[in-house]
Design a protein around this motif. Structure first.
Motif, PDB file in Angstrom:
ATOM      1  N   LYS A   1     108.603  31.626  17.042  1.00  0.00           N
ATOM      2  CA  LYS A   1     107.191  31.642  16.639  1.00  0.00           C
ATOM      3  C   LYS A   1     106.664  30.216  16.559  1.00  0.00           C
ATOM      4  O   LYS A   1     107.417  29.281  16.273  1.00  0.00           O
ATOM      5  CB  LYS A   1     107.034  32.337  15.288  1.00  0.00           C
ATOM      6  CG  LYS A   1     106.928  33.841  15.454  1.00  0.00           C
ATOM      7  CD  LYS A   1     106.516  34.503  14.164  1.00  0.00           C
ATOM      8  CE  LYS A   1     106.316  35.991  14.408  1.00  0.00           C
ATOM      9  NZ  LYS A   1     106.692  36.785  13.228  1.00  0.00           N
ATOM     10  N   TYR A   2     105.396  30.100  16.855  1.00  0.00           N
ATOM     11  CA  TYR A   2     104.777  28.777  16.878  1.00  0.00           C
ATOM     12  C   TYR A   2     103.524  28.814  16.017  1.00  0.00           C
ATOM     13  O   TYR A   2     102.728  29.741  16.106  1.00  0.00           O
ATOM     14  CB  TYR A   2     104.405  28.385  18.299  1.00  0.00           C
ATOM     15  CG  TYR A   2     105.570  28.463  19.276  1.00  0.00           C
ATOM     16  CD1 TYR A   2     106.328  27.331  19.568  1.00  0.00           C
ATOM     17  CD2 TYR A   2     105.901  29.672  19.891  1.00  0.00           C
ATOM     18  CE1 TYR A   2     107.403  27.412  20.442  1.00  0.00           C
ATOM     19  CE2 TYR A   2     106.959  29.751  20.775  1.00  0.00           C
ATOM     20  CZ  TYR A   2     107.718  28.619  21.054  1.00  0.00           C
ATOM     21  OH  TYR A   2     108.771  28.701  21.910  1.00  0.00           O
ATOM     22  N   LEU A   3     103.372  27.752  15.217  1.00  0.00           N
ATOM     23  CA  LEU A   3     102.182  27.650  14.378  1.00  0.00           C
ATOM     24  C   LEU A   3     101.178  26.724  15.071  1.00  0.00           C
ATOM     25  O   LEU A   3     101.518  25.586  15.427  1.00  0.00           O
ATOM     26  CB  LEU A   3     102.576  27.096  12.996  1.00  0.00           C
ATOM     27  CG  LEU A   3     101.435  26.751  12.041  1.00  0.00           C
ATOM     28  CD1 LEU A   3     100.579  27.986  11.733  1.00  0.00           C
ATOM     29  CD2 LEU A   3     101.994  26.164  10.734  1.00  0.00           C
TER      30      LEU A   3
ATOM     31  N   LEU B   1      98.549  24.113  15.289  1.00  0.00           N
ATOM     32  CA  LEU B   1      98.112  23.050  14.388  1.00  0.00           C
ATOM     33  C   LEU B   1      96.774  22.457  14.797  1.00  0.00           C
ATOM     34  O   LEU B   1      95.975  22.037  13.958  1.00  0.00           O
ATOM     35  CB  LEU B   1      99.148  21.909  14.369  1.00  0.00           C
ATOM     36  CG  LEU B   1     100.557  22.232  13.889  1.00  0.00           C
ATOM     37  CD1 LEU B   1     101.453  21.011  14.052  1.00  0.00           C
ATOM     38  CD2 LEU B   1     100.553  22.697  12.439  1.00  0.00           C
TER      39      LEU B   1
ATOM     40  N   ILE C   1      98.222  22.012  19.993  1.00  0.00           N
ATOM     41  CA  ILE C   1      99.500  21.478  19.550  1.00  0.00           C
ATOM     42  C   ILE C   1     100.069  22.500  18.578  1.00  0.00           C
ATOM     43  O   ILE C   1      99.392  22.931  17.643  1.00  0.00           O
ATOM     44  CB  ILE C   1      99.330  20.103  18.884  1.00  0.00           C
ATOM     45  CG1 ILE C   1      98.849  19.093  19.940  1.00  0.00           C
ATOM     46  CG2 ILE C   1     100.653  19.636  18.266  1.00  0.00           C
ATOM     47  CD1 ILE C   1      98.473  17.745  19.384  1.00  0.00           C
TER      48      ILE C   1
ATOM     49  N   LEU D   1     103.568  23.904  16.250  1.00  0.00           N
ATOM     50  CA  LEU D   1     104.826  23.546  15.613  1.00  0.00           C
ATOM     51  C   LEU D   1     105.756  24.747  15.739  1.00  0.00           C
ATOM     52  O   LEU D   1     105.450  25.830  15.233  1.00  0.00           O
ATOM     53  CB  LEU D   1     104.569  23.197  14.127  1.00  0.00           C
ATOM     54  CG  LEU D   1     105.776  22.906  13.257  1.00  0.00           C
ATOM     55  CD1 LEU D   1     106.598  21.728  13.791  1.00  0.00           C
ATOM     56  CD2 LEU D   1     105.330  22.596  11.812  1.00  0.00           C
ATOM     57  N   ALA D   2     106.859  24.524  16.442  1.00  0.00           N
ATOM     58  CA  ALA D   2     107.799  25.620  16.642  1.00  0.00           C
ATOM     59  C   ALA D   2     108.684  25.793  15.419  1.00  0.00           C
ATOM     60  O   ALA D   2     108.842  24.867  14.618  1.00  0.00           O
ATOM     61  CB  ALA D   2     108.656  25.338  17.874  1.00  0.00           C
ATOM     62  N   GLU D   3     109.265  26.953  15.280  1.00  0.00           N
ATOM     63  CA  GLU D   3     110.162  27.242  14.151  1.00  0.00           C
ATOM     64  C   GLU D   3     111.322  26.252  14.068  1.00  0.00           C
ATOM     65  O   GLU D   3     111.858  25.993  13.003  1.00  0.00           O
ATOM     66  CB  GLU D   3     110.761  28.646  14.331  1.00  0.00           C
ATOM     67  CG  GLU D   3     109.895  29.753  13.814  1.00  0.00           C
ATOM     68  CD  GLU D   3     110.510  31.118  14.099  1.00  0.00           C
ATOM     69  OE1 GLU D   3     110.606  31.910  13.153  1.00  0.00           O
ATOM     70  OE2 GLU D   3     110.906  31.362  15.256  1.00  0.00           O
ATOM     71  N   ASP D   4     111.738  25.758  15.242  1.00  0.00           N
ATOM     72  CA  ASP D   4     112.879  24.838  15.252  1.00  0.00           C
ATOM     73  C   ASP D   4     112.476  23.397  14.934  1.00  0.00           C
ATOM     74  O   ASP D   4     113.290  22.483  15.015  1.00  0.00           O
ATOM     75  CB  ASP D   4     113.609  24.902  16.601  1.00  0.00           C
ATOM     76  CG  ASP D   4     112.779  24.339  17.749  1.00  0.00           C
ATOM     77  OD1 ASP D   4     111.625  23.907  17.505  1.00  0.00           O
ATOM     78  OD2 ASP D   4     113.273  24.325  18.888  1.00  0.00           O
ATOM     79  N   GLY D   5     111.198  23.208  14.570  1.00  0.00           N
ATOM     80  CA  GLY D   5     110.757  21.895  14.134  1.00  0.00           C
ATOM     81  C   GLY D   5     110.163  21.027  15.234  1.00  0.00           C
ATOM     82  O   GLY D   5     109.763  19.895  14.976  1.00  0.00           O
ATOM     83  N   SER D   6     110.102  21.539  16.456  1.00  0.00           N
ATOM     84  CA  SER D   6     109.536  20.704  17.519  1.00  0.00           C
ATOM     85  C   SER D   6     108.033  20.935  17.658  1.00  0.00           C
ATOM     86  O   SER D   6     107.542  22.044  17.416  1.00  0.00           O
ATOM     87  CB  SER D   6     110.248  20.985  18.844  1.00  0.00           C
ATOM     88  OG  SER D   6     110.223  22.356  19.129  1.00  0.00           O
ATOM     89  N   TYR D   7     107.330  19.863  17.998  1.00  0.00           N
ATOM     90  CA  TYR D   7     105.887  19.937  18.227  1.00  0.00           C
ATOM     91  C   TYR D   7     105.660  20.002  19.735  1.00  0.00           C
ATOM     92  O   TYR D   7     106.229  19.209  20.476  1.00  0.00           O
ATOM     93  CB  TYR D   7     105.184  18.696  17.668  1.00  0.00           C
ATOM     94  CG  TYR D   7     105.246  18.571  16.171  1.00  0.00           C
ATOM     95  CD1 TYR D   7     104.168  18.966  15.374  1.00  0.00           C
ATOM     96  CD2 TYR D   7     106.365  18.026  15.548  1.00  0.00           C
ATOM     97  CE1 TYR D   7     104.228  18.835  13.986  1.00  0.00           C
ATOM     98  CE2 TYR D   7     106.429  17.890  14.167  1.00  0.00           C
ATOM     99  CZ  TYR D   7     105.361  18.296  13.394  1.00  0.00           C
ATOM    100  OH  TYR D   7     105.401  18.172  12.025  1.00  0.00           O
ATOM    101  N   LEU D   8     104.857  20.943  20.141  1.00  0.00           N
ATOM    102  CA  LEU D   8     104.653  21.124  21.583  1.00  0.00           C
ATOM    103  C   LEU D   8     103.182  21.183  21.925  1.00  0.00           C
ATOM    104  O   LEU D   8     102.362  21.597  21.115  1.00  0.00           O
ATOM    105  CB  LEU D   8     105.302  22.440  22.044  1.00  0.00           C
ATOM    106  CG  LEU D   8     106.764  22.689  21.707  1.00  0.00           C
ATOM    107  CD1 LEU D   8     107.102  24.153  21.957  1.00  0.00           C
ATOM    108  CD2 LEU D   8     107.657  21.781  22.540  1.00  0.00           C
ATOM    109  N   LYS D   9     102.892  20.782  23.161  1.00  0.00           N
ATOM    110  CA  LYS D   9     101.534  20.988  23.696  1.00  0.00           C
ATOM    111  C   LYS D   9     101.600  22.243  24.562  1.00  0.00           C
ATOM    112  O   LYS D   9     102.385  22.313  25.504  1.00  0.00           O
ATOM    113  CB  LYS D   9     101.125  19.805  24.565  1.00  0.00           C
ATOM    114  CG  LYS D   9     100.865  18.535  23.781  1.00  0.00           C
ATOM    115  CD  LYS D   9     100.290  17.465  24.702  1.00  0.00           C
ATOM    116  CE  LYS D   9     100.379  16.097  24.075  1.00  0.00           C
ATOM    117  NZ  LYS D   9     101.737  15.506  24.190  1.00  0.00           N
TER     118      LYS D   9
END
Lengths: 236, 296
Positions: B2-4, B6, B14, B16-24
């Motif tokens: 799951k991705y939040l 932001l 942008i 924030l993935a559950e594993d702590g990575s930030y993605l575009k």
């Protein structure tokens, strides 16, 4: 003159996503028109097809060079071909989806259909999450860090991530570290790392670690819940 | 996963993935604060690989074209695409590859061994080889005025047969006009006869026009008598001096007499193929009539 500026922007947009974003905002009417042309009816920004057309337009920006002829023709061609791809995929997927089938996280799809009574809760939760994010963005901004910075410098190696997790555990174990962080607006590196190797890695990912430590401070319950997998564990 | 969400832009978000990575990820109508699961990460123009790609693709394309062309060339170079048979008395078969290079010559009889002795065909074009072999046959005395030569064209490709037939035109004309050689061209579908126009000196015995030479033809369906026997010729070195134009068994000038055995001139008596037919034929005492069991 305008054309030269456009060519310049186009070149810049290949490497700078915000320039690409600006171009796409400017050319959204074109993207929608191309989609509508394909669909044969009006297309709004919330339509899946417009998203697909927009992604195709971005792809055109990334792949375009002058030997491909006029950019708009190229973009139009790419949009059309991506919409066709999408249609083909849709036909295949539409074929048979049952509500009893597993959705994400093995939940039967039927459970993911919104219950009207949940709507108020969902809205409240969404608002609360938005507030947390806004607050986090504000605090990070004080540290000179943006979400974009974090996405640009997100650690990719597992080894790095493991090291960062250790640092997170240390900060969790000693809340004065977080206090110091908020007070000085600086990462208390000396208190977080054990040796030179760790120091180097953490320094390289200073912004990311800073972001994680800010999330550990009070007021980010929803985000912390989301990152449960990363933040769990004992101090080492 | 799951991705939040932001931050939302027109093109991208942008998360924030559950594993702590930030993605575009591409913005598919997402809202800040929502949790999403189906994402499409923003593509990036990675300059170096792209330039590498640009450089390598044409090279790869060129290389594959080269390999394929070379492969086909090598394959074709060793494969028989068409053959020309030369039949004088020496009989040879000349095999050529697709690009018309001779890859093999087969001697089909002993005279052919003699004809080919010392002849080098390697790398030569099939038309020149045919041309040269005909010249050698003339030089060695196999081909002379009044003799005949058969060219047989064998290939699955009709165009190939036609092309080489055409390429031989000059040689055929020379053989016909200068050497007075009868040429038979066989492309395995049609047989074409090229008979030199014999320069016949008007004979006192004959009142026929030279055109009548062709009445007694060996070709087509007119008669079953082949007059190739070199002895009963009215021209060339073996000219027997007797033109038998009046002694025809068919057509308006048919004399009603089939003279297969009685009208033998000197030539026939020595080597005619027809004499044995008369003396050894079993047609008269066929078993079919006298001793067939079917009668009873």
């Amino acid at each position: 003159m305008e054309e030269r500026q456009f060519t310049k922007d186009l070149k810049k947009a290949k490497t700078d996503i915000d320039v690409a974003d600006e171009l796409i905002r400017k050319y959204m009417p074109f993207i929608k028109a191309e989609t509508a042309k394909y669909l044969g009816h009006y297309a709004s920004e919330s339509d899946d097809e417009v998203s697909i057309a927009m992604i195709a337009f971005h792809e055109a920006i990334l792949n375009y060079d002058s030997d491909k002829g006029n950019f708009m023709h190229y973009a139009s061609m790419l949009i059309r071909s991506r919409l066709i791809d999408h249609d083909r995929k849709e036909v295949r997927h539409k074929a048979n989806i049952s509500l009893d089938e597993d959705g994400d996280d093995n939940d039967p799809l039927i459970n993911t259909i919104a219950d009207p009574s949940d709507k108020v809760d969902t809205n409240m939760r969404l608002e609360a999450t938005k507030e947390e994010i806004a607050e986090l963005a504000k605090v990070l901004n004080d540290f000179g860090v943006s979400f974009k910075d974090l996405s640009d410098h997100s650690p990719k190696q597992e080894r790095t991530m493991d090291m960062i997790k250790k640092v997170i555990q240390r900060a969790k174990a000693d809340t004065t570290i977080l206090d110091e962080l908020l007070e000085t607006k600086k990462l208390p590196l000396k208190r977080l790392v054990n040796d030179g190797g760790e120091r180097k890695t953490i320094e390289r990912h200073r912004k990311y670690v800073l972001g994680m430590l800010v999330i550990l401070t009070n007021g980010y319950e929803i985000i912390r819940g989301h990152l449960w997998h990363v933040l769990k564990g004992e101090a080492v | 996963m799951k991705y939040l969400v932001l931050e939302v832009h027109t093109l991208y978000c942008i998360v924030l993935a559950e594993d702590g990575s930030y993605l575009k990820v591409y913005n598919k109508g997402y809202e800040v604060g929502s949790f999403i699961s189906d994402i499409e990460i923003v593509k990036e123009a990675s300059e170096k690989p792209r330039s590498f790609k640009r450089a390598i693709y044409p090279i790869l394309a060129l290389a594959s074209v080269f390999i394929i062309t070379f492969g086909i060339y090598m394959f074709d170079a060793s494969r028989i695409y068409g053959s020309i048979y030369l039949d004088i008395n020496p009989s040879v078969r000349i095999d050529a590859s697709r690009n018309d290079t001779v890859i093999n010559i087969d001697a089909l009889n002993d005279d052919a061994d003699d004809l080919l002795e010392g002849y080098v065909y390697k790398g030569k074009d099939i038309d020149s080889v045919v041309d040269e072999l005909v010249d050698i046959a003339i030089a060695k005395g196999y081909l002379y005025a009044g003799s005949d030569i058969t060219f047989t064209f064998d290939s699955d490709d009709d165009t190939w047969k036609m092309t080489h037939r055409t390429n031989l035109d000059d040689k055929i004309n020379y053989l016909k006009e200068e050497l007075q050689v009868t040429i038979i061209i066989d492309d395995q579908e049609d047989v074409e006869y090229i008979i030199p126009e014999v320069d016949i000196k008007p004979s006192e015995e004959s009142e026929t026009t030279p055109d009548d030479t062709y009445v007694d033809t060996d070709y087509g369906v007119d008669d079953d008598v082949t007059d190739h026997g070199k002895d009963d010729t009215d021209y060339g070195p073996n000219n027997d001096g007797v033109t038998d134009y009046d002694d025809t068994d068919y057509g308006p000038n048919n004399d009603g007499v089939t003279d297969y055995s009685s009208d033998i001139d000197d030539g026939y008596s020595s080597s005619s193929n027809y004499e044995p037919v008369d003396s050894q034929s079993n047609y008269q005492n066929s078993n079919y009539e006298n001793s067939s069991n079917y009668d009873g």
